[in-house]
Design an enzyme around this catalytic site. Structure first.
Site, mmCIF file in Angstrom:
data_model
loop_
_atom_site.group_PDB
_atom_site.id
_atom_site.type_symbol
_atom_site.label_atom_id
_atom_site.label_comp_id
_atom_site.label_asym_id
_atom_site.label_seq_id
_atom_site.Cartn_x
_atom_site.Cartn_y
_atom_site.Cartn_z
ATOM 1 N N ASP A 68 -23.784 54.970 -46.788
ATOM 2 C CA ASP A 68 -23.448 56.011 -47.757
ATOM 3 C C ASP A 68 -22.291 56.857 -47.239
ATOM 4 O O ASP A 68 -22.304 57.311 -46.095
ATOM 5 C CB ASP A 68 -24.683 56.891 -47.996
ATOM 6 C CG ASP A 68 -24.507 57.855 -49.153
ATOM 7 O OD1 ASP A 68 -23.812 57.491 -50.122
ATOM 8 O OD2 ASP A 68 -25.071 58.963 -49.092
ATOM 9 N N ASN B 4 -28.769 58.607 -56.323
ATOM 10 C CA ASN B 4 -28.812 58.981 -54.911
ATOM 11 C C ASN B 4 -29.579 60.283 -54.700
ATOM 12 O O ASN B 4 -29.310 61.279 -55.372
ATOM 13 C CB ASN B 4 -27.392 59.156 -54.367
ATOM 14 C CG ASN B 4 -26.714 57.837 -54.091
ATOM 15 O OD1 ASN B 4 -26.913 56.861 -54.804
ATOM 16 N ND2 ASN B 4 -25.892 57.802 -53.052
ATOM 17 N N VAL B 5 -30.511 60.257 -53.745
ATOM 18 C CA VAL B 5 -31.313 61.439 -53.427
ATOM 19 C C VAL B 5 -31.310 61.641 -51.913
ATOM 20 O O VAL B 5 -31.675 60.734 -51.163
ATOM 21 C CB VAL B 5 -32.761 61.287 -53.928
ATOM 22 C CG1 VAL B 5 -33.618 62.464 -53.472
ATOM 23 C CG2 VAL B 5 -32.789 61.170 -55.453
ATOM 24 N N ALA B 6 -30.909 62.820 -51.468
ATOM 25 C CA ALA B 6 -30.885 63.132 -50.033
ATOM 26 C C ALA B 6 -31.480 64.510 -49.764
ATOM 27 O O ALA B 6 -32.498 64.648 -49.091
ATOM 28 C CB ALA B 6 -29.456 63.050 -49.495
ATOM 29 N N HIS C 113 -24.269 60.284 -57.671
ATOM 30 C CA HIS C 113 -24.546 61.019 -56.439
ATOM 31 C C HIS C 113 -24.961 62.446 -56.791
ATOM 32 O O HIS C 113 -24.714 62.936 -57.883
ATOM 33 C CB HIS C 113 -23.300 61.047 -55.547
ATOM 34 C CG HIS C 113 -23.012 59.741 -54.883
ATOM 35 N ND1 HIS C 113 -23.190 59.538 -53.532
ATOM 36 C CD2 HIS C 113 -22.569 58.555 -55.381
ATOM 37 C CE1 HIS C 113 -22.861 58.293 -53.230
ATOM 38 N NE2 HIS C 113 -22.482 57.679 -54.339
ATOM 39 N N GLY C 114 -25.601 63.111 -55.835
ATOM 40 C CA GLY C 114 -25.971 64.503 -56.040
ATOM 41 C C GLY C 114 -27.098 64.699 -57.030
ATOM 42 O O GLY C 114 -27.113 65.673 -57.787
ATOM 43 N N HIS D 296 -23.382 67.622 -54.242
ATOM 44 C CA HIS D 296 -24.265 67.389 -53.109
ATOM 45 C C HIS D 296 -24.995 68.688 -52.763
ATOM 46 O O HIS D 296 -24.419 69.767 -52.794
ATOM 47 C CB HIS D 296 -23.470 66.886 -51.905
ATOM 48 C CG HIS D 296 -22.884 65.528 -52.113
ATOM 49 N ND1 HIS D 296 -21.535 65.268 -52.003
ATOM 50 C CD2 HIS D 296 -23.464 64.348 -52.443
ATOM 51 C CE1 HIS D 296 -21.309 63.985 -52.244
ATOM 52 N NE2 HIS D 296 -22.462 63.416 -52.516
#
EC number: 4.1.2.40
Length: 284
Positions: free
Chosen positions: A82, A230-232, A208-209, A180
Site C-alpha cells: 500500500d 481500504n481501511v487502516a 482509500h480513506g 486518510h
C-alpha cells in the site's frame, strides 16, 4: 495456492457488485483478527501494508505469516503493498513473493505519474503481479506522507481513461472526497464524479480513506463501481483505545496475552462490520 494476486479478487467483485476490503495491518494481532474473521465469514480480504509496516515487521516475516495463516484457515489471501513509491523497493518485495502492488506517484504531475506507474506495471506484469495506481490525491496522513487539504485534488474522469490506457494498470484508486485518517464530520463524497469515472474507465476502482465512512456511503460507492475499500485508521484506533481502556481499568496487568485480547475484540467488531458493509460475506 493460498497467497494470491488481487486481480481475480477484484474482477470477481466487479462482476458480483460487491467490494473486497483491504485492511492495513500493523502487528500480529491485527493480522490474526483480519484472517480469523474473514475465514469465519467466508469473505475475500486483502492484507495491506505500507512501507513502514514492511520495515517494522520485515518482508520475509510478513510473507511467511500470511502464507501460514492462509494455509491454516484454508482461506486464500492477498498481501498488498500500500502506498509504495520507490521502484527498487517494490521490485525487491515482488521478488520476495508479493503479488499485489500499489505504486503511488499521485503527487507527481500527470505525465510523470504515468511514466513512473508504467515502469512499475511493465516490471510487475512479468511476475503476474497486479498493480494499482492513484489519480488525484487524498488529504490526510498515510505512514510518513502528509498531504494538506489544500494540496488534495479530485480525480478527473477524462484523464482517468487516458491514465489507465497509458499505464496498463489493473485497478485505479480515485479521489472523490475521502481522506486518510478519521473524519471530524461526515465527508461530502462526490458520487457524480465517481459515476462519471465509471463511465470512462472499466477497471475495478479503489477507495482509500474509508475509515469512519457510513455504511450508506460505502454501499453507494460500491454501486457506482468501487471494488476495493481500504481501511487502516479505524483498526488502529479500535486497537489503541481498547488497550488504553483495559490498562486504565487493570493497571496491574503485565501479560500481553491477556491485555491484548480486548484490543483484538475491538478490532474484530470493525473487521466484521466492514466485511458486511462491503457485501462480500460468503464470496471467498
Amino acid at each position: 495456492m493460498y497467497v494470491v494476486s488481487t486481480k481475480q479478487m477484484l474482477n470477481n467483485a466487479q462482476r458480483g457488485g460487491y467490494a473486497v476490503p483491504a485492511f492495513n495491518i500493523h502487528n500480529l494481532e491485527t493480522m490474526q483478527v483480519v484472517v480469523e474473521t474473514a475465514a469465519s465469514m467466508h469473505a475475500p480480504v486483502i492484507i495491506a501494508g505500507t512501507p513502514g509496516t514492511f520495515t517494522h515487521a520485515g518482508t520475509e516475516n510478513l510473507m511467511a505469516l500470511v502464507s501460514a495463516m492462509a494455509k491454516q484457515y484454508h482461506h486464500p489471501l492477498a498481501i498488498h503493498l500500500d502506498h509504495h513509491t520507490k521502484f527498487d523497493d517494490i521490485a525487491q518485495k515482488v521478488r520476495s513473493g508479493v503479488r499485489s502492488v500499489m505504486i503511488d506517484a499521485s503527487h507527481l504531475p500527470f505525465a510523470q505519474n504515468i511514466s513512473r506507474v508504467k515502469e512499475v506495471v511493465d516490471f510487475c506484469h512479468r511476475f503476474d503481479v497486479s498493480v494499482e495506481a492513484e489519480l488525484g490525491q487524498l488529504g490526510g496522513q498515510e505512514d510518513d506522507v502528509q498531504v494538506n487539504e489544500a494540496d488534495a485534488f479530485y480525480t478527473n474522469p477524462a484523464q482517468a481513461r487516458e491514465f489507465a490506457e497509458a499505464t496498463g494498470i489493473d485497478s485505479l484508486a480515485v479521489a472523490i472526497g475521502t481522506a486518510h485518517g478519521m473524519y471530524a464530520s461526515a465527508p461530502a463524497l462526490d458520487f457524480s464524479r465517481l459515476e462519471n469515472i465509471r463511465q470512462w474507465v472499466n477497471l475495478p476502482l479503489v477507495l482509500h480513506g474509508a475509515s469512519g465512512l457510513s455504511t450508506k456511503d460505502i454501499q453507494q460507492t460500491i454501486k457506482l463501481g468501487i471494488c476495493k475499500i481500504n481501511v487502516a485508521t479505524e483498526l488502529k484506533n479500535a486497537f489503541s483505545q481498547a488497550l488504553k481502556n483495559y490498562l486504565t481499568e487493570h493497571p496491574e496487568a503485565t501479560d500481553p496475552r491477556d491485555y491484548l485480547q480486548s484490543a483484538k475484540s475491538a478490532m474484530r467488531d470493525v473487521v466484521s462490520k466492514v466485511i458486511a458493509d462491503c457485501g462480500c460475506e460468503g464470496r471467498a
